[in-house]
Scaffold this motif. Structure first.
Motif, PDB file in Angstrom:
ATOM      1  N   PHE A  34      -7.688   4.792 -10.106  1.00  0.00           N
ATOM      2  CA  PHE A  34      -6.638   3.693 -10.314  1.00  0.00           C
ATOM      3  C   PHE A  34      -5.530   3.722  -9.134  1.00  0.00           C
ATOM      4  O   PHE A  34      -4.815   2.574  -8.974  1.00  0.00           O
ATOM      5  CB  PHE A  34      -6.053   3.724 -11.565  1.00  0.00           C
ATOM      6  CG  PHE A  34      -6.871   2.985 -12.619  1.00  0.00           C
ATOM      7  CD1 PHE A  34      -6.873   1.583 -12.789  1.00  0.00           C
ATOM      8  CD2 PHE A  34      -7.549   3.803 -13.590  1.00  0.00           C
ATOM      9  CE1 PHE A  34      -7.396   0.956 -13.801  1.00  0.00           C
ATOM     10  CE2 PHE A  34      -8.379   3.243 -14.537  1.00  0.00           C
ATOM     11  CZ  PHE A  34      -8.285   2.002 -14.767  1.00  0.00           C
ATOM     12  N   GLN A  36      -5.909   3.202  -6.051  1.00  0.00           N
ATOM     13  CA  GLN A  36      -6.217   2.291  -5.230  1.00  0.00           C
ATOM     14  C   GLN A  36      -5.568   0.826  -5.476  1.00  0.00           C
ATOM     15  O   GLN A  36      -5.368  -0.093  -4.580  1.00  0.00           O
ATOM     16  CB  GLN A  36      -7.652   2.104  -4.649  1.00  0.00           C
ATOM     17  CG  GLN A  36      -8.459   1.441  -5.934  1.00  0.00           C
ATOM     18  CD  GLN A  36      -9.854   1.612  -5.842  1.00  0.00           C
ATOM     19  OE1 GLN A  36     -10.354   0.740  -4.982  1.00  0.00           O
ATOM     20  NE2 GLN A  36     -10.641   2.404  -6.649  1.00  0.00           N
ATOM     21  N   TYR A  37      -4.975   0.805  -6.693  1.00  0.00           N
ATOM     22  CA  TYR A  37      -4.475  -0.444  -7.412  1.00  0.00           C
ATOM     23  C   TYR A  37      -2.877  -0.203  -7.848  1.00  0.00           C
ATOM     24  O   TYR A  37      -2.303  -1.140  -7.604  1.00  0.00           O
ATOM     25  CB  TYR A  37      -5.302  -1.089  -8.450  1.00  0.00           C
ATOM     26  CG  TYR A  37      -6.571  -1.333  -8.057  1.00  0.00           C
ATOM     27  CD1 TYR A  37      -6.778  -2.452  -7.130  1.00  0.00           C
ATOM     28  CD2 TYR A  37      -7.921  -0.518  -8.656  1.00  0.00           C
ATOM     29  CE1 TYR A  37      -8.327  -2.767  -6.729  1.00  0.00           C
ATOM     30  CE2 TYR A  37      -8.981  -1.016  -8.205  1.00  0.00           C
ATOM     31  CZ  TYR A  37      -9.264  -1.936  -7.244  1.00  0.00           C
ATOM     32  OH  TYR A  37     -10.685  -2.131  -7.097  1.00  0.00           O
ATOM     33  N   LEU A  56       2.577  -1.673  -8.328  1.00  0.00           N
ATOM     34  CA  LEU A  56       0.937  -2.142  -7.755  1.00  0.00           C
ATOM     35  C   LEU A  56       0.809  -1.705  -6.382  1.00  0.00           C
ATOM     36  O   LEU A  56       1.962  -1.686  -5.507  1.00  0.00           O
ATOM     37  CB  LEU A  56       1.109  -3.512  -7.874  1.00  0.00           C
ATOM     38  CG  LEU A  56       0.907  -4.377  -9.169  1.00  0.00           C
ATOM     39  CD1 LEU A  56       0.733  -5.749  -8.994  1.00  0.00           C
ATOM     40  CD2 LEU A  56       0.005  -3.554 -10.233  1.00  0.00           C
ATOM     41  N   ASP A  58      -0.716  -3.374  -4.014  1.00  0.00           N
ATOM     42  CA  ASP A  58      -0.720  -4.418  -3.175  1.00  0.00           C
ATOM     43  C   ASP A  58      -0.107  -5.635  -3.684  1.00  0.00           C
ATOM     44  O   ASP A  58       0.163  -5.504  -5.362  1.00  0.00           O
ATOM     45  CB  ASP A  58      -1.958  -4.796  -3.032  1.00  0.00           C
ATOM     46  CG  ASP A  58      -2.699  -3.872  -1.952  1.00  0.00           C
ATOM     47  OD1 ASP A  58      -2.309  -3.598  -0.794  1.00  0.00           O
ATOM     48  OD2 ASP A  58      -3.848  -3.417  -2.463  1.00  0.00           O
ATOM     49  N   SER A  60       0.883  -9.023  -5.730  1.00  0.00           N
ATOM     50  CA  SER A  60      -0.085  -9.862  -6.613  1.00  0.00           C
ATOM     51  C   SER A  60       0.108 -11.209  -6.422  1.00  0.00           C
ATOM     52  O   SER A  60       1.271 -11.858  -6.180  1.00  0.00           O
ATOM     53  CB  SER A  60       0.529  -9.522  -8.276  1.00  0.00           C
ATOM     54  OG  SER A  60      -0.276 -10.346  -8.847  1.00  0.00           O
ATOM     55  N   GLN A  91       5.088  -6.749  -6.227  1.00  0.00           N
ATOM     56  CA  GLN A  91       4.356  -5.540  -6.441  1.00  0.00           C
ATOM     57  C   GLN A  91       5.052  -4.693  -7.783  1.00  0.00           C
ATOM     58  O   GLN A  91       4.154  -3.608  -8.018  1.00  0.00           O
ATOM     59  CB  GLN A  91       4.406  -4.462  -5.242  1.00  0.00           C
ATOM     60  CG  GLN A  91       3.508  -4.943  -4.004  1.00  0.00           C
ATOM     61  CD  GLN A  91       3.466  -3.862  -2.821  1.00  0.00           C
ATOM     62  OE1 GLN A  91       4.224  -4.289  -1.917  1.00  0.00           O
ATOM     63  NE2 GLN A  91       2.725  -3.081  -3.136  1.00  0.00           N
ATOM     64  N   LEU A 113      -4.653  -4.598 -15.842  1.00  0.00           N
ATOM     65  CA  LEU A 113      -4.608  -4.753 -14.469  1.00  0.00           C
ATOM     66  C   LEU A 113      -5.221  -5.954 -13.772  1.00  0.00           C
ATOM     67  O   LEU A 113      -4.820  -6.419 -12.760  1.00  0.00           O
ATOM     68  CB  LEU A 113      -4.890  -3.318 -13.808  1.00  0.00           C
ATOM     69  CG  LEU A 113      -5.112  -3.400 -12.417  1.00  0.00           C
ATOM     70  CD1 LEU A 113      -3.498  -3.330 -12.034  1.00  0.00           C
ATOM     71  CD2 LEU A 113      -5.593  -2.109 -12.122  1.00  0.00           C
ATOM     72  N   LEU A 117      -4.207  -8.512 -10.475  1.00  0.00           N
ATOM     73  CA  LEU A 117      -4.743  -8.016  -8.956  1.00  0.00           C
ATOM     74  C   LEU A 117      -6.325  -8.187  -9.158  1.00  0.00           C
ATOM     75  O   LEU A 117      -6.879  -8.047 -10.275  1.00  0.00           O
ATOM     76  CB  LEU A 117      -4.756  -6.669  -8.816  1.00  0.00           C
ATOM     77  CG  LEU A 117      -3.355  -6.035  -8.147  1.00  0.00           C
ATOM     78  CD1 LEU A 117      -3.325  -4.733  -8.095  1.00  0.00           C
ATOM     79  CD2 LEU A 117      -2.821  -6.947  -6.944  1.00  0.00           C
ATOM     80  N   ASP A 118      -7.357  -8.533  -8.084  1.00  0.00           N
ATOM     81  CA  ASP A 118      -8.399  -8.618  -7.988  1.00  0.00           C
ATOM     82  C   ASP A 118      -8.973  -7.221  -7.969  1.00  0.00           C
ATOM     83  O   ASP A 118      -9.032  -6.607  -6.874  1.00  0.00           O
ATOM     84  CB  ASP A 118      -8.926  -9.487  -6.941  1.00  0.00           C
ATOM     85  CG  ASP A 118      -8.591 -10.878  -6.764  1.00  0.00           C
ATOM     86  OD1 ASP A 118      -8.598 -11.699  -8.020  1.00  0.00           O
ATOM     87  OD2 ASP A 118      -8.336 -11.428  -5.809  1.00  0.00           O
ATOM     88  N   VAL A 119      -9.492  -6.810  -9.270  1.00  0.00           N
ATOM     89  CA  VAL A 119     -10.289  -5.378  -9.225  1.00  0.00           C
ATOM     90  C   VAL A 119     -11.722  -5.319  -9.550  1.00  0.00           C
ATOM     91  O   VAL A 119     -12.110  -6.446 -10.234  1.00  0.00           O
ATOM     92  CB  VAL A 119      -9.260  -4.596 -10.104  1.00  0.00           C
ATOM     93  CG1 VAL A 119      -7.718  -4.541  -9.723  1.00  0.00           C
ATOM     94  CG2 VAL A 119      -9.395  -5.105 -11.560  1.00  0.00           C
TER      95      VAL A 119
END
Length: 462
Positions: A34, A36-37, A56, A58, A60, A91, A113, A117-119
Motif C-alpha cells: 500500500f 505506493q498509494y 496519500l 499522490d 487526489s 493528499q 482508498l 485514488l485510481d488503484v
C-alpha cells in the motif's frame, strides 16, 4: 556548487519511542504494498482525543478545497465511530470523531482508498487498526510552601495528578479531596493543555504546636475508573524543622531534591551541612522549602545523603535532628535529541549532522528530499525546519540504521554527542532541501529492561 544553493534541515522525530519496558500487544500487519498509494497514516496507540490522518502518496482528483468536508463515506470503524472526514490538502484526509474514543479499545478501520485514488482492485480498501490506552491516574505530593516567609503557620500543599490519557479539568477536579482536622480544604487546579498533567495546591494548611497531617483521598468512581487511594501527609509542629523527603531527578540534568518542612535560609553555605556519600564539589540551590543538590558528575546506583543539624530555616532555627537517607540514581531511559538549532550549511568538510543519544547502541536515520521545484510550495506553509504537508513536496530517499557503539571508552548511560556525515549517505543536489529524522527501536536499547522481547510497532509506509 555554492553553499547557498543547498540547505540541510535537521528536525528531530522520535519514530519509535520507548515509554516502558512492558510487553506490547501485537498489531495486525499492514501490507507494505500500500506504500505506493499511502505514504503515512495514524496508527498504533493514540489518545482518545486524536484525529486520524491518511497521507496519500499522490494528489487526489476528488480533492475539493482545504478543510472541505468530504461527503462520501471513506471510513468504517469496528467498533463504530461517528464522525466526519475533511480534506486538509489534496493528499491529506483527516477523520474527526464527534466524541472522544473509548479508552482501552482496539479499532479496526477500513479506509476506502479506491474512492480517492485510481488503484488496482486489490488495493480498493486499506485495512489497519489503532488502539487507545487504558485510562489510569496517579497522585503525587510535592510538599508545602508558606504564604509568607515571615510566618510558618499558614501554607499550601502542592503536587500533581498525572493520567495516562486525556482527562478534562472537570473530570480531574472530581477525583481528589483533602482535609485537615476533619475540615475539607479548598483545592486550586492548573491543568496542562495535554490533559495528562494536572497541578494542585491545597489551600489553608495550618501548622500548630502539635504535629498533624493533611489527608488526601482520591477515587475514580465518578468518572468510571476503579481506582482509589489515600495518603496522609505529615504537617510537623511549628517548632519542628525537619527533612520531609529526598528524591532524585534525572532529566534534563541530574540532581537530588530535598524537601524540608520550612523554607530554608537562603544565604547560608550548605557545603558540609549536606553531603552525598563519596562525592565532593556539590552545588546547592535553595528554593523556598526545597534544596536542589547537583553532583559534579552523573551518579549511578544507591547513595547515602547526610544532613546535619547545622541547616537553618528562615527563622534561624536549626534542623531538629541529623538525617541519613538512601536514594537511588536510576539510569536514564533511551532517548535521542538534536544538538544546536537543526539547520546546517554544507562546507568543504562535508555535511556533519550533530545529535545526542543516551543508552542506545544504534539509531534509525530517515532522510526526505524536498525537490527544488517544490521548495516554494514547501515554504508557503513552513519555515526551514517545518514538516507540514511534507508528503506533497518530498519523498524519502534514505532509511538506514546507524551504529553508535565503538571501541572508544564512553559511558552510554549518559547523554553523549554524536555526528553523522551525511555526505557519505546522500548525493548533494543543488537547490534541494533535505529533512533528517532520527529515531530508535526497542531492540537498540542499552537500558536494562525486564522484558527485552517486546514487539515493535510500525505505522509509516514511507
Amino acid at each position: 556548487m555554492k553553499p547557498s544553493l543547498f540547505k540541510l534541515i535537521g528536525l528531530l522525530a522520535i519514530l519509535v519511542s520507548i515509554a516502558s519496558c512492558g510487553k506490547k500487544d501485537q498489531d495486525s500487519k499492514v501490507d507494505p504494498a500500500f506504500g505506493q498509494y499511502i505514504s503515512s497514516f495514524t496508527s498504533g496507540y493514540i489518545s482518545k482525543t486524536a484525529f486520524l490522518t491518511i497521507h496519500l502518496a499522490d494528489a487526489s482528483k476528488q480533492f475539493t478545497e482545504p478543510q472541505g468536508q468530504i461527503d462520501m463515506n471513506l471510513f468504517d470503524f469496528s467498533p463504530s465511530v461517528a464522525g466526519e472526514a475533511f480534506w486538509i490538502d489534496n493528499q491529506t484526509i483527516e477523520f474527526r470523531p464527534k466524541e472522544y474514543l473509548t479508552s482501552a479499545t482496539t479499532y479496526q478501520i477500513e479506509f476506502e482508498l479506491g474512492k480517492v485514488l485510481d488503484v488496482e482492485s486489490k488495493f480498493q480498501t486499506f485495512n489497519y487498526q489503532v488502539k487507545t490506552p487504558e485510562q489510569s491516574f496517579e497522585v503525587f505530593v510535592e510538599g508545602t510552601t508558606t504564604y509568607d516567609d515571615k510566618s510558618l503557620v499558614w501554607s499550601f500543599l502542592k503536587g500533581s495528578l498525572n493520567s495516562v490519557d486525556y482527562l478534562s479539568g472537570e473530570e480531574v477536579e472530581k477525583l481528589l479531596h483533602a482535609e485537615q482536622n476533619n475540615k475539607r480544604l479548598k483545592i486550586r487546579w492548573t491543568h496542562d493543555a495535554s490533559g495528562k498533567t494536572h497541578y494542585y495546591a491545597i489551600d489553608s494548611v495550618v501548622r500548630k504546636d502539635q504535629a498533624g497531617y493533611v489527608l488526601l483521598e482520591w477515587s475514580g468512581k465518578d468518572i468510571g475508573l476503579d481506582i482509589s487511594g489515600n495518603k496522609k501527609y505529615e504537617i510537623p509542629a511549628l517548632s519542628d524543622f525537619k527533612m520531609m523527603s529526598a528524591t532524585v531527578v534525572q532529566s534534563p540534568s541530574q540532581f537530588i531534591k530535598i524537601q524540608f518542612s520550612d523554607p530554608v535560609k537562603k544565604d547560608q553555605d550548605l557545603e558540609g551541612l549536606i553531603r552525598v556519600e563519596g562525592e565532593s564539589n556539590l552545588k546547592f540551590v535553595i528554593e523556598d522549602s526545597e534544596v536542589k543538590v547537583y553532583p559534579d558528575d552523573r551518579l549511578k546506583g544507591n547513595k547515602i545523603i547526610y544532613l546535619t543539624t547545622g541547616i537553618k530555616n528562615i527563622m534561624g532555627s536549626k534542623l531538629s535532628k541529623a538525617e541519613k537517607v538512601e536514594v537511588n540514581f536510576v539510569e536514564v531511559k533511551p532517548a535521542v535529541r538534536i544538538s544546536g538549532n537543526g539547520t546546517i550549511l554544507p562546507g568543504t568538510d562535508g555535511m556533519v549532522f550533530p545529535f545526542e543519544a543516551v543508552n542506545l547502541e544504534a539509531v534509525d536515520v530517515k532522510i526526505v528530499r524536498i525537490y527544488e521545484s517544490n521548495i516554494r510550495q514547501f515554504l508557503q506553509v513552513n519555515n526551514l525546519s517545518g514538516s507540514s504537508q511534507l508528503t506533497r513536496v518530498g519523498r524519502p530517499i534514505v532509511q538506514k540504521k546507524i551504529n553508535l557503539t565503538s571501541e572508544n571508552q564512553i559511558d552510554y548511560g549518559n547523554w553523549n554527542n554524536f555526528t553523522l556525515d551525511l555526505s557519505k549517505i546522500i548525493t548533494q543536489e543543488p537547490g534541494a532541501i533535505y529533512r533528517v529524522e532520527i529515531g530508535f527501536r526497542r531492540s537498540y536499547s542499552l537500558y536494562a529492561c525486564e522484558d527485552d522481547t517486546a514487539d515493535e510497532e510500525e505505522g509509516d509506509l514511507d
